[in-house]
Design an enzyme around this catalytic site. Structure first.
Site, mmCIF file in Angstrom:
data_model
loop_
_atom_site.group_PDB
_atom_site.id
_atom_site.type_symbol
_atom_site.label_atom_id
_atom_site.label_comp_id
_atom_site.label_asym_id
_atom_site.label_seq_id
_atom_site.Cartn_x
_atom_site.Cartn_y
_atom_site.Cartn_z
ATOM 1 N N THR A 189 0.845 -1.184 0.000
ATOM 2 C CA THR A 189 0.000 0.000 0.000
ATOM 3 C C THR A 189 0.882 1.235 0.000
ATOM 4 O O THR A 189 2.078 1.174 0.306
ATOM 5 C CB THR A 189 -0.930 0.016 1.215
ATOM 6 O OG1 THR A 189 -0.123 0.073 2.410
ATOM 7 C CG2 THR A 189 -1.789 -1.243 1.271
ATOM 8 N N GLU A 333 -5.931 -4.341 -1.379
ATOM 9 C CA GLU A 333 -6.307 -5.552 -0.655
ATOM 10 C C GLU A 333 -7.323 -6.409 -1.401
ATOM 11 O O GLU A 333 -7.573 -7.551 -1.003
ATOM 12 C CB GLU A 333 -6.863 -5.163 0.724
ATOM 13 C CG GLU A 333 -5.844 -4.518 1.639
ATOM 14 C CD GLU A 333 -5.660 -3.011 1.461
ATOM 15 O OE1 GLU A 333 -5.075 -2.364 2.340
ATOM 16 O OE2 GLU A 333 -6.114 -2.464 0.423
ATOM 17 N N LYS A 436 -17.709 15.531 10.383
ATOM 18 C CA LYS A 436 -18.835 15.488 11.325
ATOM 19 C C LYS A 436 -19.044 16.877 11.908
ATOM 20 O O LYS A 436 -18.237 17.365 12.715
ATOM 21 C CB LYS A 436 -18.592 14.479 12.438
ATOM 22 C CG LYS A 436 -19.845 14.198 13.263
ATOM 23 C CD LYS A 436 -19.643 13.048 14.223
ATOM 24 C CE LYS A 436 -20.953 12.695 14.916
ATOM 25 N NZ LYS A 436 -20.777 11.559 15.861
ATOM 26 N N TRP A 441 -23.152 14.081 9.549
ATOM 27 C CA TRP A 441 -22.061 13.631 8.699
ATOM 28 C C TRP A 441 -22.132 14.291 7.334
ATOM 29 O O TRP A 441 -23.203 14.356 6.721
ATOM 30 C CB TRP A 441 -22.106 12.117 8.529
ATOM 31 C CG TRP A 441 -21.777 11.349 9.779
ATOM 32 C CD1 TRP A 441 -22.641 10.675 10.577
ATOM 33 C CD2 TRP A 441 -20.487 11.199 10.372
ATOM 34 N NE1 TRP A 441 -21.976 10.098 11.632
ATOM 35 C CE2 TRP A 441 -20.649 10.403 11.538
ATOM 36 C CE3 TRP A 441 -19.200 11.644 10.038
ATOM 37 C CZ2 TRP A 441 -19.588 10.052 12.356
ATOM 38 C CZ3 TRP A 441 -18.145 11.294 10.861
ATOM 39 C CH2 TRP A 441 -18.342 10.511 12.000
#
Length: 544
Positions: A189, A333, A436, A441
């Protein structure tokens, strides 16, 4: 009772054997510093067999990790097949990472042999000096003897050029057969949240993934296609496209290091490319070149776009040019493609557009869910949860690290999103990028897509800035197109009627360019570090 069908372990080398035997006219075209290089899949198979023999001479044994620092070109394709096909593990290393991170990867993977482009000579010199003595024993530069760079490497590290290495071998080599669960590739990654982490693919996972990618409702490569993978081969196996191309007998057009808008457009036209793949930033550059020059596409039909959310305005711009953008989503992944946004019948126009702009539906071989706490959220297109994956090409964890899946075998992606009744995934954010504000949100992706819809905006990033009353408020950081101009008020007016009033950014920050990581993704960690206190330091920009 068992059936009576033949059984053969799934091998990556089978792709190459198939392409050379049954699709001999297909070619691999590479743009190199010295011009265009061409060879067929037959040539590629022969050179890969020579390379496999050379690997044995270099002391590479089954299971050994072999590193590459290379662009998208024919030699890198040969490395893909020869290293994995011989039973070793190809460790594709991102040359855009910092030297310390590259050294960490080579040490963590225990790479004894490194194949690198000649133009990375100074980088190799830096990295080699950071490695433990005795780890790296051989560097092979991807060039011929005349272009072999002269650099100083630690004692015990040999240097040779790629062409001399394989020219010393015959092509008499039989690809070995072994357990299909054998490791084939190791990709790390990008390390945006700490040290890079390794994902270890298998022959089985890679073959199944490439076959799934070639489904008609996925990328659907054909022998008649000419595919240009702009997504780097050092990033998640270029979305498995070199393998999928070999399976279909598709010709590959490899751009090398020439990734500016003009170079890509010219290569697409000169080589009659029909399909291309890459991150949105790349296609924004091509679009800017076309608008500047008035160019058109004569053969390009579709583009696979992933790596980060594709702006709605980009879809529309390429529609006008007669090119269909197909949105795909996944992660290192998941090898990486897990979902593809291809249309379904029987939905109204608004739903069809929303689904096209989504991350898509899973390919066969992958399953997906969204959870909030211990419960799976309903597939209503409205309820968000943490996205989790499982499937034949989804990792169980990271190389030489503890298991990374849930107790019931699902991998947490770190993404937050919704799933509609047809199974289309609509990502609202990375969990770490959600804003937030006063208990509500706000999706940074929505904020960014609306900003990019303004004709003056080249790129935008939304982050959470600290606020004395609401804890966090969104600000949008914008890079304008060359020669364009826009004011804060003009950009904020674009949000009217498109988001709730409390979701409108509190301020617009203009920058010359946005920071990108080694895979082309926006570095929001860097932006948060720079602008987290922006509204506190600039009270007139704060919401009331």
């Amino acid at each position: 009772m068992l059936g009576l069908m033949q059984h053969h372990d799934l091998m990556i080398s089978d792709f190459l054997v198939h392409a050379a035997r049954h699709r001999p006219r297909a070619e691999i075209v590479s743009r190199l510093a010295g011009g265009i290089h061409r060879q067929t899949w037959v040539d590629t198979a022969r050179r890969a067999r020579q390379l496999a023999r050379a690997l044995g001479r270099l002391g590479v044994r089954p299971g050994d990790r072999v590193a590459t620092l290379a662009w998208n070109n024919h030699r890198h394709v040969e490395l893909y097949f020869a290293i994995s096909g011989s039973g070793a593990v190809v460790n594709t290393v991102n040359p855009r990472l910092a030297p310390d991170d590259i050294a960490y990867i080579l040490e963590h993977a225990e790479d004894g042999v490194l194949f690198a482009e000649a133009d990375f000579a100074s980088l190799v010199e830096q990295v080699a000096g950071k490695l433990p003595p005795g780890l790296l024993r051989q560097v092979v530069f991807l060039c011929d003897a005349a272009d072999l760079p002269g650099i100083a490497l630690p004692a015990g590290v040999a240097i040779t050029d790629y062409e001399s290495l394989i020219d010393a071998e015959t092509d008499e080599y039989d690809w070995p057969r072994f357990d299909e669960r054998t490791a084939s590739g190791l990709c790390y990654t990008s390390g945006t949240t700490g040290r890079p982490k390794g994902v270890l693919y298998t022959h089985r996972s890679t073959v199944l993934k490439a076959m799934a990618v070639n489904a008609a409702d996925a990328i659907g490569l054909k022998a008649a296609d000419r595919l240009m993978p702009v997504v780097p081969m050092f990033h998640v196996n270029a979305w498995s496209l070199p393998y999928a191309a070999a399976a279909a007998g598709t010709s590959l057009v490899m751009p090398g290091r020439f990734l500016d808008g003009q170079s890509l457009y010219e290569l697409i036209e000169a080589e009659h490319v029909t399909c291309a793949s890459g991150v949105p930033t790349v296609w924004l550059g091509v679009l800017a070149h076309i608008r500047k020059t008035g160019g058109r596409f004569s053969t390009l039909e579709r583009m696979i776009v992933g790596g980060s959310a594709c702006p709605e305005a980009l879809f529309d711009a390429y529609d006008e040019l007669g090119v269909t953008i197909v949105h795909a989503w996944g992660m290192t992944e998941s090898s990486p493609i897990a979902t593809v946004a291809t249309p379904v019948p029987g939905v109204d126009a608004a739903t069809a557009r929303r689904q096209r702009l989504s991350q898509g539906r899973v390919l066969f071989g992958i399953d997906l869910r969204a959870r909030r706490g211990a419960e799976e959220v309903p597939w209503d297109g409205e309820t968000a949860g943490d996205i989790e994956l499982r499937g034949h090409w989804v990792t169980t964890g990271y190389y030489r690290m503890p298991k990374g899946t849930t107790e019931d075998g699902w991998f947490p992606t770190g993404d937050v999103g919704m799933i509609d009744p047809d199974g289309f995934v609509i990502l609202t954010d990375r969990s770490k990028d959600l804003i937030k504000s006063g208990g509500e949100w706000i999706s940074s992706i929505d904020i960014e897509n609306i900003a990019v819809s303004h004709p003056a905006v080249a790129e935008a990033a939304a982050i959470a800035a600290k606020h004395p009353k609401w804890d966090e408020r969104p600000v949008v950081i914008v890079a304008l197109k060359p020669g364009a101009s826009a004011t804060r008020e003009e950009l904020l007016s674009v949000y009217e009627g498109k988001v709730a009033r409390w979701a409108v950014p509190d301020d617009v920050i203009f920058v010359d360019e946005l920071p990108h990581g080694a895979t082309g993704k926006l570095l929001k960690t860097e932006l948060r570090a720079r602008f987290a206190n922006h509204l506190i330091e600039k009270p007139d920009g704060a919401a009331t």
